[in-house]
Design a protein around this motif. Sequence first.
Motif, PDB file in Angstrom:
ATOM      1  N   HIS A 285       0.867  -1.175   0.000  1.00 12.79           N
ATOM      2  CA  HIS A 285       0.000   0.000   0.000  1.00 12.79           C
ATOM      3  C   HIS A 285       0.911   1.235   0.000  1.00 12.79           C
ATOM      4  CE1 HIS A 285      -3.846   1.833   1.942  1.00 12.79           C
ATOM      5  NE2 HIS A 285      -3.220   2.722   1.212  1.00 12.79           N
TER       6      HIS A 285
ATOM      7  N   VAL B 170      -7.193   1.686  -4.487  1.00 15.07           N
ATOM      8  CA  VAL B 170      -7.382   1.006  -3.204  1.00 15.07           C
ATOM      9  C   VAL B 170      -8.559   0.036  -3.297  1.00 15.07           C
ATOM     10  CG1 VAL B 170      -7.996   1.335  -0.766  1.00 15.07           C
ATOM     11  CG2 VAL B 170      -6.320   2.852  -1.851  1.00 15.07           C
ATOM     12  N   GLN B 171      -9.648   0.485  -3.884  1.00 11.25           N
ATOM     13  CA  GLN B 171     -10.825  -0.380  -4.026  1.00 11.25           C
ATOM     14  C   GLN B 171     -10.507  -1.596  -4.893  1.00 11.25           C
ATOM     15  OE1 GLN B 171     -13.517   0.071  -2.242  1.00 11.25           O
ATOM     16  NE2 GLN B 171     -14.457  -1.768  -3.041  1.00 11.25           N
TER      17      GLN B 171
ATOM     18  N   TYR C  96      -0.085  -8.033   3.936  1.00  8.13           N
ATOM     19  CA  TYR C  96      -0.393  -6.629   3.640  1.00  8.13           C
ATOM     20  C   TYR C  96       0.646  -5.751   4.322  1.00  8.13           C
ATOM     21  CZ  TYR C  96      -2.822  -2.130   3.998  1.00  8.13           C
ATOM     22  OH  TYR C  96      -3.146  -0.793   3.953  1.00  8.13           O
TER      23      TYR C  96
ATOM     24  N   ARG D 206      -8.493  -4.062  -2.901  1.00  8.23           N
ATOM     25  CA  ARG D 206      -9.354  -4.807  -1.972  1.00  8.23           C
ATOM     26  C   ARG D 206     -10.050  -5.964  -2.686  1.00  8.23           C
ATOM     27  NH1 ARG D 206     -11.576   0.603   0.837  1.00  8.23           N
ATOM     28  NH2 ARG D 206      -9.969   0.759   2.448  1.00  8.23           N
TER      29      ARG D 206
ATOM     30  N   GLN E  15       2.161  -1.703   4.707  1.00  8.57           N
ATOM     31  CA  GLN E  15       1.821  -0.300   4.516  1.00  8.57           C
ATOM     32  C   GLN E  15       3.024   0.561   4.878  1.00  8.57           C
ATOM     33  OE1 GLN E  15      -1.481   1.202   6.849  1.00  8.57           O
ATOM     34  NE2 GLN E  15      -1.986   2.661   5.251  1.00  8.57           N
TER      35      GLN E  15
ATOM     36  N   ARG F 285      -7.709 -14.282  -1.295  1.00  9.55           N
ATOM     37  CA  ARG F 285      -8.054 -14.909  -0.017  1.00  9.55           C
ATOM     38  C   ARG F 285      -9.019 -16.066  -0.246  1.00  9.55           C
ATOM     39  NH1 ARG F 285     -11.601 -11.350   3.083  1.00  9.55           N
ATOM     40  NH2 ARG F 285     -13.084 -12.466   1.804  1.00  9.55           N
TER      41      ARG F 285
ATOM     42  N   TRP G  98      -7.450  -8.662  -3.172  1.00  6.39           N
ATOM     43  CA  TRP G  98      -7.210  -9.308  -1.874  1.00  6.39           C
ATOM     44  C   TRP G  98      -8.290 -10.358  -1.604  1.00  6.39           C
ATOM     45  CZ3 TRP G  98      -3.626  -8.824   2.198  1.00  6.39           C
ATOM     46  CH2 TRP G  98      -4.017  -9.396   3.419  1.00  6.39           C
ATOM     47  N   LYS G  99      -9.536  -9.965  -1.772  1.00  7.76           N
ATOM     48  CA  LYS G  99     -10.652 -10.884  -1.508  1.00  7.76           C
ATOM     49  C   LYS G  99     -10.582 -12.096  -2.438  1.00  7.76           C
ATOM     50  CE  LYS G  99     -15.723 -11.074  -1.264  1.00  7.76           C
ATOM     51  NZ  LYS G  99     -15.710 -12.474  -1.496  1.00  7.76           N
TER      52      LYS G  99
END
Length: 153
Positions: free
Chosen positions: A8, A117-118, A136, A121, A138, A128, A124-125
Motif C-alpha cells: 500500500h 485502493v478499491q 499486507y 481490496r 503499509q 483470499r 485481496w478478496k
Amino acid sequence: MAEIRFYHLTARTFEQTLPVLLDRTLQRGWRAVVCVGSEERAESLAGHLWTYSKEGFLPHGTKRDGFAEEQPVWISDQVENPNGAQVLFLGDGAESDGDGAFPTVCDLFDGNDPEAVQAARGRWKRFRDGGHTLVYYQQDEAGAWSEKQRVGG
C-alpha cells in the motif's frame, strides 16, 4: 499456492518503491518480472531503472531489448515468466491469477488513489477466497514498511 504481498504505497510512488524492492530481490539471487499497464509504460519504467540512482542501476530488459531468458529483471505489459523469475511485481493495477508460475507476487498500489485502493481490496478478496497466503504491508510517513496483516499459510 503463491504468497501474495500487497504494498500500500502512501509516502512514495511506484517508481520510487520498485527499485528498492527489485534490489532486495536481486540481492537474494532471485529473478523478477515486473508487469505494468502497457508496453509504453514498460519502456518508460525501463528507462527510469537505468537512471533512478547515481550509485548504480538495476539490470533489466523489455521486449524491445530481447534476450528475455538472460534478463535478471524482465519488464512487460503481460504476466509472463520468460526469465525463470521467482517474483512477480504488479503495478498500474495489473493482475495475476496467482496460478503458481511465481512463488511470490507483489501487488503495489497507490494508496492515495481511492479507485486503486478499491481494486486492490477486490484482488485481496479474490486471492483470499482462492486460499493463497496474503501479506499486507503499509508505508509510514517516512516510507518505511510494516506488516499490518497476514492471512493463510
